[in-house]
Design a protein around this motif. Structure first.
Motif, PDB file in Angstrom:
ATOM      1  N   PRO A   1       1.070  -0.814  -0.116  1.00  0.00           N
ATOM      2  CA  PRO A   1      -0.335  -0.308  -0.163  1.00  0.00           C
ATOM      3  C   PRO A   1       1.008   1.460  -0.040  1.00  0.00           C
ATOM      4  O   PRO A   1       1.996   1.527   0.780  1.00  0.00           O
TER       5      PRO A   1
ATOM      6  N   GLN B   1       1.579   5.324   0.943  1.00  0.00           N
ATOM      7  CA  GLN B   1       1.639   6.154   2.419  1.00  0.00           C
ATOM      8  C   GLN B   1       1.288   7.014   2.258  1.00  0.00           C
ATOM      9  O   GLN B   1       0.631   7.387   3.096  1.00  0.00           O
TER      10      GLN B   1
ATOM     11  N   GLN C   1       5.036   6.679  -3.755  1.00  0.00           N
ATOM     12  CA  GLN C   1       4.831   6.680  -2.780  1.00  0.00           C
ATOM     13  C   GLN C   1       3.105   6.766  -2.244  1.00  0.00           C
ATOM     14  O   GLN C   1       3.126   7.833  -1.294  1.00  0.00           O
TER      15      GLN C   1
ATOM     16  N   VAL D   1      -8.019   2.183   1.147  1.00  0.00           N
ATOM     17  CA  VAL D   1      -7.605   1.554   2.246  1.00  0.00           C
ATOM     18  C   VAL D   1      -8.052   0.189   2.106  1.00  0.00           C
ATOM     19  O   VAL D   1      -7.376  -1.112   2.541  1.00  0.00           O
TER      20      VAL D   1
ATOM     21  N   GLY E   1      -6.632  -2.380   0.261  1.00  0.00           N
ATOM     22  CA  GLY E   1      -5.486  -2.728   0.036  1.00  0.00           C
ATOM     23  C   GLY E   1      -4.344  -1.942  -0.548  1.00  0.00           C
ATOM     24  O   GLY E   1      -3.540  -1.454  -0.875  1.00  0.00           O
TER      25      GLY E   1
ATOM     26  N   SER F   1      -2.690   2.432   2.416  1.00  0.00           N
ATOM     27  CA  SER F   1      -2.330   2.276   3.846  1.00  0.00           C
ATOM     28  C   SER F   1      -2.936   2.605   5.120  1.00  0.00           C
ATOM     29  O   SER F   1      -3.496   3.905   4.434  1.00  0.00           O
TER      30      SER F   1
ATOM     31  N   ASN G   1      -2.573   3.367   7.652  1.00  0.00           N
ATOM     32  CA  ASN G   1      -1.972   4.542   8.489  1.00  0.00           C
ATOM     33  C   ASN G   1      -1.804   6.072   7.212  1.00  0.00           C
ATOM     34  O   ASN G   1      -0.720   6.702   7.920  1.00  0.00           O
ATOM     35  N   TYR G   2      -2.325   6.399   6.394  1.00  0.00           N
ATOM     36  CA  TYR G   2      -1.788   7.360   5.199  1.00  0.00           C
ATOM     37  C   TYR G   2      -2.008   8.863   5.729  1.00  0.00           C
ATOM     38  O   TYR G   2      -2.442   8.925   6.475  1.00  0.00           O
TER      39      TYR G   2
END
Ligand SMILES: [Zn+2]
Length: 193
Positions: A50, A52, A122, A153, A156, A159, A161-162
């Motif tokens: 995933p 960030q 990313q 999210v 997948g 993340s 925690n993006y």
């Protein structure tokens, strides 16, 4: 018997996630590349999952589109500008969102975009089509953008925690416009620095 039920449940989970991926089972109208008449990408690089970061943009130009046809025209003009004037392999964004609340497939979940230098490999880049310096996008477009992030999210690709950010936090640009930037700064997981 319990074992049988567990198997059925497991199958249901697998089918549900496969359906979301393959059949574009989204809570908003999803317009894939074929549907907006995209030119083929001239190349692509796989995006590791995933990611960030989620980076929000505006198009500035073209301006807001409020019908399917206007948004298709906007998508084609952005792709043409990015491929033919900028010399990129494809439209830069992973997704774009129309003022009518539809989501348009750009490079999608699985290909690296060209939208925020230093973050492309990313992040998922989402452009809300229009000029959002002084006015906010329609509520439908904001809702579709939030839903798209949540789906990323759950599939997948993004993340849990993006970090949510505006393009101006990555580069010297006014993008995504001050009105939209102020709006996203109130959303979950926005980080100012
Ligand atoms: Zn931007």
């Amino acid at each position: 018997m319990t074992r049988f039920i567990l198997h059925v449940l497991a199958l249901a989970v697998i089918l549900t996630s496969a359906t979301a991926k393959s059949l574009n089972c989204y809570p908003f109208s999803f317009v894939d590349r074929n549907q907006w008449g995209a030119e083929p990408a001239k190349g692509q690089t796989a995006l590791g999952a995933p990611v960030q970061f989620v980076v929000i943009h505006h198009s500035y130009q073209p301006g807001v589109c409020l019908t399917r046809q206007e948004c298709i025209t906007a998508m084609r003009s952005m792709q043409s500008f990015h491929q033919n004037d900028q010399g990129w392999v494809d439209i830069g964004y992973n997704f774009a969102v129309g003022g009518e609340g539809s989501v348009y497939e750009g490079r999608g979940w699985e290909n690296v975009g060209a939208h925020a230098v230093g973050y492309n490999a990313q992040s998922i880049g989402i452009c809300i089509i229009g000029d959002w310096i002084n006015v906010l996008p329609p509520r439908e477009a904001l809702e579709a953008t939030k839903q798209l992030i949540q789906i990323g999210v759950s599939l997948g690709y993004i993340s849990p925690n993006y970090v949510l950010m505006g393009h101006r936090q990555a580069s010297d640009t006014e993008c995504p416009g001050s009105a939209l930037f102020n709006e996203i700064s109130t959303w979950d997981q926005f980080r100012r620095d």
